[in-house]
Design an enzyme around this catalytic site. Structure first.
Site, PDB file in Angstrom:
ATOM      1  CD  GLU A 255      14.679 -11.466 -14.985  1.00 58.29           C
ATOM      2  OE1 GLU A 255      13.641 -11.009 -14.467  1.00 58.29           O
ATOM      3  OE2 GLU A 255      15.149 -11.042 -16.057  1.00 58.29           O
TER       4      GLU A 255
ATOM      5  CG  ASP B 190       5.680  -7.570 -14.359  1.00 62.44           C
ATOM      6  OD1 ASP B 190       5.794  -8.106 -13.239  1.00 62.44           O
ATOM      7  OD2 ASP B 190       6.510  -7.737 -15.283  1.00 62.44           O
TER       8      ASP B 190
ATOM      9  CE  LYS C 152       6.908 -10.934 -13.089  1.00 63.18           C
ATOM     10  NZ  LYS C 152       7.933  -9.874 -13.005  1.00 63.18           N
TER      11      LYS C 152
ATOM     12  CG  ASP D  75       8.125  -4.735 -16.095  1.00 59.33           C
ATOM     13  OD1 ASP D  75       8.655  -5.818 -16.394  1.00 59.33           O
ATOM     14  OD2 ASP D  75       8.510  -4.035 -15.130  1.00 59.33           O
TER      15      ASP D  75
ATOM     16  CD  GLU E 112      11.421  -5.946 -11.623  1.00 60.43           C
ATOM     17  OE1 GLU E 112      12.372  -5.200 -11.295  1.00 60.43           O
ATOM     18  OE2 GLU E 112      11.103  -6.169 -12.801  1.00 60.43           O
TER      19      GLU E 112
HETATM   20  O1  KIV Z   1       8.454  -8.638 -17.450  1.00 62.30           O
HETATM   21  C1  KIV Z   1       8.689  -9.825 -17.684  1.00 62.30           C
HETATM   22  O2  KIV Z   1       8.489 -10.336 -18.775  1.00 62.30           O
HETATM   23  C2  KIV Z   1       9.234 -10.623 -16.616  1.00 62.30           C
HETATM   24  C3  KIV Z   1       9.882 -11.916 -17.034  1.00 62.30           C
HETATM   25  C4  KIV Z   1      11.316 -11.702 -17.219  1.00 62.30           C
HETATM   26  C5  KIV Z   1       9.590 -13.000 -16.108  1.00 62.30           C
HETATM   27  O3  KIV Z   1       9.224 -10.262 -15.487  1.00 62.30           O
END
Ligand code: KIV
Length: 272
Positions: free
Chosen positions: A189, A91, A120, A52, A122
């Site tokens: 991160e 993401d 992925k 994202d 968060e």
């Molecule tokens: O969104 C993204 O590019 C990420 C990276 C910082 C790993 O999550």
């Protein structure tokens, strides 16, 4: 020593697990379009993430918060067409997992549209149930701990996470719970290198780092950062591979080689 070469076979989660067990590093990069995806596949990037971060580096927003499911799907479909062997991860954007049902619906839709192998997300302890639910429905998950850009307003800025004793203990505990909940990968991160090393050792699943030291199983950078074209000051944990290499393809290939030979990140790219 690793020498640049194309990937020999399709990258899968069991293969990344095998690399971890063998102590072999793997290289990951973000991509947002077909042409870069083709180059990454050709130069041996094992994991390609449609992050994202596209909200900032592609759309020009100040944060990742405006990115939608449709945005990730649009870029995910383009990247997917460029990949033959690399594993595609996408993401889950801000606001796409406010309930377990919403997360399940969005993740299923995004996987159907893009053909991604992993989503992925968060979120620490608050997303354990979501990880459990996605895992139960056979959706592979990479959890994302440490600096979580979707929480920028809660954190009051982008800073290194886990420096204090209590927050380091909490991160280790959360990482274990996330693994227990069924996560297949963990991304850290902006975490002190020693803490990231401990978490990487503690977990059976592969750990990918960005600004998290050299002991993680894999490394990831944002494409624009490693090409030196991100407007403004580059992040201290990144390296401009274009400076030393004459073409984008050579720069990406050099990044892969440096990660796999454990020459990147160096001490100057790490936090204590
Ligand atoms: O969104 C993204 O590019 C990420 C990276 C910082 C790993 O999550």
């Amino acid at each position: 020593m690793y020498a640049p070469k194309a990937l020999e076979k399709k990258i899968t989660l069991p293969y990344l697990n095998k690399l971890k067990q063998q102590g072999e590093k793997f290289a990951c990069l973000t991509a947002y379009d077909y042409s870069f995806a083709r180059l990454m596949d050709k130069t041996g990037v094992e994991v390609v993430l449609v992050g994202d971060s596209l909200g900032m580096v592609i759309q020009g927003h100040e944060t990742t918060l405006p990115v939608s499911v449709a945005d990730v799907e649009y870029h995910g479909m383009a990247v997917s067409r460029g990949l033959d062997k690399s594993l595609l991860m996408i993401d889950m954007p801000f606001g796409s997992l406010n309930s377990q049902q919403q997360a399940l619906d969005n993740a299923s839709h995004m996987i159907k549209k893009t053909g991604a192998q992993v989503v992925k997300l968060e979120g620490g302890i608050t997303q354990i149930k979501t990880v459990e639910t996605l895992s139960k429905y056979k959706i592979p998950v990479c959890a994302h701990l440490g600096l979580q850009p979707q929480s920028v307003h809660k954190m009051g800025g982008y800073r290194v996470q886990g420096r204090e004793h209590d927050s380091a203990i909490e991160m280790k505990d959360t990482a274990l719970q996330i693994q227990e909940a069924g996560a297949d990968l963990l991304l850290l991160e902006c975490v002190p290198a020693t803490l990231a090393a401990e978490i990487t050792q503690l977990l059976q699943i592969p750990v990918i780092g960005i600004g998290a030291g050299s002991d993680c199983d894999g490394q990831i950078l944002v494409l624009q950062d490693m090409l030196g074209i991100t407007p403004g000051k580059p992040p201290s944990f990144s390296r401009n591979f274009m400076l030393e290499h004459g073409s984008i393809e050579a720069a990406i290939s050099a990044y892969v080689t440096e990660v796999k030979n454990n020459n990147f990140p160096e001490a100057s790219h790490c936090f204590s």
